[in-house]
Each structure stands twice: as C-alpha cells, then as structure tokens.
Design a protein around this motif. Structure first.
Motif, PDB file in Angstrom:
ATOM      1  N   ARG A 239     -85.696   8.225 -68.953  1.00  0.00           N
ATOM      2  CA  ARG A 239     -86.489   7.870 -67.778  1.00  0.00           C
ATOM      3  C   ARG A 239     -87.975   8.182 -67.906  1.00  0.00           C
ATOM      4  N   ASP A 240     -88.314   9.271 -68.591  1.00  0.00           N
ATOM      5  CA  ASP A 240     -89.718   9.692 -68.602  1.00  0.00           C
ATOM      6  C   ASP A 240     -90.057  10.344 -69.933  1.00  0.00           C
ATOM      7  N   ARG A 241     -91.144  11.100 -69.949  1.00  0.00           N
ATOM      8  CA  ARG A 241     -91.634  11.686 -71.194  1.00  0.00           C
ATOM      9  C   ARG A 241     -90.712  12.770 -71.733  1.00  0.00           C
ATOM     10  N   SER A 242     -89.974  13.437 -70.845  1.00  0.00           N
ATOM     11  CA  SER A 242     -89.093  14.507 -71.282  1.00  0.00           C
ATOM     12  C   SER A 242     -87.952  13.967 -72.137  1.00  0.00           C
ATOM     13  N   HIS A 243     -87.718  14.620 -73.277  1.00  0.00           N
ATOM     14  CA  HIS A 243     -86.627  14.194 -74.150  1.00  0.00           C
ATOM     15  C   HIS A 243     -85.271  14.730 -73.705  1.00  0.00           C
ATOM     16  N   VAL A 244     -85.280  15.711 -72.808  1.00  0.00           N
ATOM     17  CA  VAL A 244     -84.042  16.358 -72.386  1.00  0.00           C
ATOM     18  C   VAL A 244     -83.791  16.042 -70.919  1.00  0.00           C
ATOM     19  N   ASP A 245     -82.673  15.389 -70.641  1.00  0.00           N
ATOM     20  CA  ASP A 245     -82.305  15.072 -69.263  1.00  0.00           C
ATOM     21  C   ASP A 245     -80.788  15.056 -69.150  1.00  0.00           C
ATOM     22  N   ARG A 246     -80.312  14.836 -67.939  1.00  0.00           N
ATOM     23  CA  ARG A 246     -78.856  14.792 -67.740  1.00  0.00           C
ATOM     24  C   ARG A 246     -78.389  13.340 -67.926  1.00  0.00           C
ATOM     25  N   GLY A 247     -78.686  12.836 -69.097  1.00  0.00           N
ATOM     26  CA  GLY A 247     -78.326  11.469 -69.439  1.00  0.00           C
ATOM     27  C   GLY A 247     -77.849  11.425 -70.877  1.00  0.00           C
ATOM     28  N   ASN A 248     -78.495  10.582 -71.691  1.00  0.00           N
ATOM     29  CA  ASN A 248     -78.053  10.424 -73.076  1.00  0.00           C
ATOM     30  C   ASN A 248     -78.168  11.718 -73.879  1.00  0.00           C
TER      31      ASN A 248
END
Length: 366
Positions: free
Chosen positions: A230-239
């Motif tokens: 979704r955004d610049r952050s590489h770490v999310d509750r997704g892939n």
C-alpha cells in the motif's frame, strides 16, 4: 540457487499441483477480467490486424491459462461481429514460463480445448474461418522472448512479483545472509535488506519493460496483475506478513529438530511486492509506455466448506514454493511445514484480518 533452473509451479493434476490449488489466483483475475478484456478489445479496434499476437507471460499450467484464452477469443469474435466488413483475425497465442514449467499438462488438454473452442465459435458465427494457434515459449521474461514488433497484447497475472534471482545484496563478503531468521523483509530486517530487494526489483522490472517495448507494436498494450503493497513501508499485515508466518513455520521445525537454523538462515525468497510509486517510477524512467490505468484490489477471503482459509492459502503457497523449498531443505519437511503454516494463518485471521493487496495496471506502447 539458480532460480531459472529450479523455480516452477507444481505440475500435473495431483493434490499439491498448481492446477488444483490456484483458485485464489483465478478469483483475483476474474475480479479484474473486465479490465483485461476491455483493454484487449480497445487494442484490437485501434489496429484491426488480420493476425493478432497475444502473449501470456508466466502462464504456468492448468485450466486457468486456457480459460483466459477462451475469454480473449470470445471477446474479439464478438467485437468483430459489430464492425462492418470485418472478419475475426487469426490468433497467435504464445504461452511463456520458465523452462521448468509443466507445459505438457497444458498441451495434453489442448486438443479437447481446441475442439470445444471451435464448436463455440461455429455456434456464434457459422461462417467463421479464422484459426487459433497456441505455442509454448519457455524462458525468463526478464529478457527478450519474441521478435521485434510481433505482439499486440501482453498479459501477465501473478508473475511479476517473482524476481529473476535472490538479491545478491542479501549476502556478505563470505556468502552469508544478512537477513537471518527471515525469508523476506520483516520488522527485524536491516535497511540493507530492503535496499537489496528494491535494487533487484529495479533491475528486473526495467529489463522487463525494455524487452517488451521491442516486442510490442506501437499502440500495443500490456495488462499486468501482481502482488504489491500500500505505501512506502515494506512491512505490513499483507504480503510481507504471510512471509513472516512462513518464517515462523520454519522456526517451529527448527525447535522440533527437523531442520537446522543454519539452513533457514541460508534461505531467502526471490519475491518483491512493489508500491505504486515504485512501479510508476520505473515506467517513467523507461519512457516507452504510458500507464493508462492503475487499480489496487483485495482478494476476498476463501469461504469454502471443505477447508479453512489458512489451509487454502497454505496449499496455494506450497504449489508455488515447493520446488524452491524442497531443493534447499528436502521434500520430507513439506507436509509439516505447510500444516503449521495453515494453522498460523487461521490463528492470525482470528485476531485480525490479513489483507494482501494486488495491483492491475495497463501500459500502452508509445
């Protein structure tokens, strides 16, 4: 590890095959099928060639690929029926994937597919006489595959998030991974890990664009569907979180003595989920394409009666990653690894939803 020689979806039609475990990819491509077919139709109307060149890059094997072809042929047949003094074109369809792909699984069902397709076409238009030619083109799409200016339309679904290789920047001068305990970018990863993955993405995607710009005719289009963030952050509750859960599954096997920590530390994925800005920047730098459309979407959670969502995701990931994991660790760990993985996903989904996102973009050759 030579990704080009090892990586492939599980072939055949068995319980762990990609053909039997790609319903999530089918669901996603169906969600945006109207965009794919509208783009193909617009490309055809603007060129009206007598011979229409189409390539499916990263086609894998099984019914998903042939279902896409059927939809494309049907769309163009209906379109030509609305155009005065226009007959359907012949179709030159090129199926591309790595040489290790199980092309035979697709070719074995081609005769029945052709027969059913021609029957449907004659039913719609008894006088049609155009042919559909389907060929396999093994090789990496991070480089040239086809002659100059021979294609009108390129389709790639859930392939471009796979890098050409594990990023070299993940290893120190002694060949040791700097991303110990993680298979991908995680909260514990250093900034150098993110940079290594981003650098490899830039190298690969720029090569992909340069190669396709030579193979497409002017005005030709590409529809690209891939996993993203979704955004610049590489770490999310997704892939990235799904990779984190797979790392935890390996940690469980380490605690049980089934694999050694050194083996896990030496295994890294060749995956990268780009952001919209990163994709747009590479398209802009290449200068040969106009981004006509960009949309982000989520795949709905699996609600099948026969297995949990976690099990469905685990089986899908196994069908994709088994070749790489078994090459590094051996086949004997696979059942336990993915059983743990499915349970972890279900546990986390009970706490908070996991929302991996996908992108669809349409690029037109200038």
């Amino acid at each position: 590890m030579d990704v080009e020689k090892v990586f492939h979806m599980n072939g055949g039609l068995g319980d762990n095959s990609y053909a039997q475990n790609s319903s999530l990819q089918k669901k996603a491509s169906d969600m945006v099928k109207h965009i794919t077919l509208k783009t193909l139709e617009e490309t055809y109307i603007s060129t009206t060639p007598k011979s229409l060149g189409i390539a499916d890059l990263g086609c894998s094997s099984g019914q998903n690929t042939l279902s896409n072809i059927r939809d494309m042929v049907e769309t163009i047949d209906k379109t030509t029926g609305k155009l005065p003094n226009t007959r359907p074109p012949e179709f030159r369809i090129h199926l591309n994937d790595l040489p290790t792909n199980d092309f035979n699984a697709t070719f074995k069902i081609l005769p029945d597919f052709h027969q059913a397709l021609n029957h449907q076409r004659r039913h719609r238009s008894p006088n049609h006489d155009s042919s559909v030619y389907i060929a396999g083109y093994p090789g990496t799409f991070y480089g040239r595959l086809f002659p100059d200016k021979c294609l009108h339309f390129i389709y790639s679904s859930y392939s471009l998030h796979w890098l050409s290789k594990v990023p070299p920047g993940l290893y120190d001068k002694n060949g040791k991974s700097i991303n110990k305990g993680s298979l991908y970018i995680s909260e514990s990863s250093s900034p150098q890990v993110s940079k290594a993955y981003f650098d490899q993405f830039q190298e690969d995607f720029s090569m992909f664009l340069r190669s396709r710009s030579k193979e497409l005719l002017g005005g030709g289009r590409m529809v690209l569907i891939l996993l993203g963030r979704r955004d610049r952050s590489h770490v999310d509750r997704g892939n990235s979180f799904l990779w984190e859960l797979l790392s935890r599954s390996f940690a469980t096997l380490v605690s049980q003595g089934e694999v050694k920590q050194e083996q896990v530390d030496g295994y890294d994925s060749h995956f990268y989920a780009p952001s919209r800005d990163e994709l747009e920047e590479e398209v802009k730098k290449d200068g040969c394409f106009n981004m006509e459309l960009f949309e982000m979407f989520e795949i709905e959670r699996n609600s099948g009666a026969y297995m949990s969502h976690g099990t469905a995701v685990a089986r899908t990931v196994r069908a994709i990653q088994e070749s790489m994991i078994s090459h590094h660790f051996g086949e004997e760990i696979l059942d336990n690894l993915f059983e743990n993985y499915g349970k972890l996903i279900d546990e986390e989904m009970g706490i908070e939803d996991i929302k991996p996102i996908s992108f669809i973009t349409v690029l037109r050759k200038l």
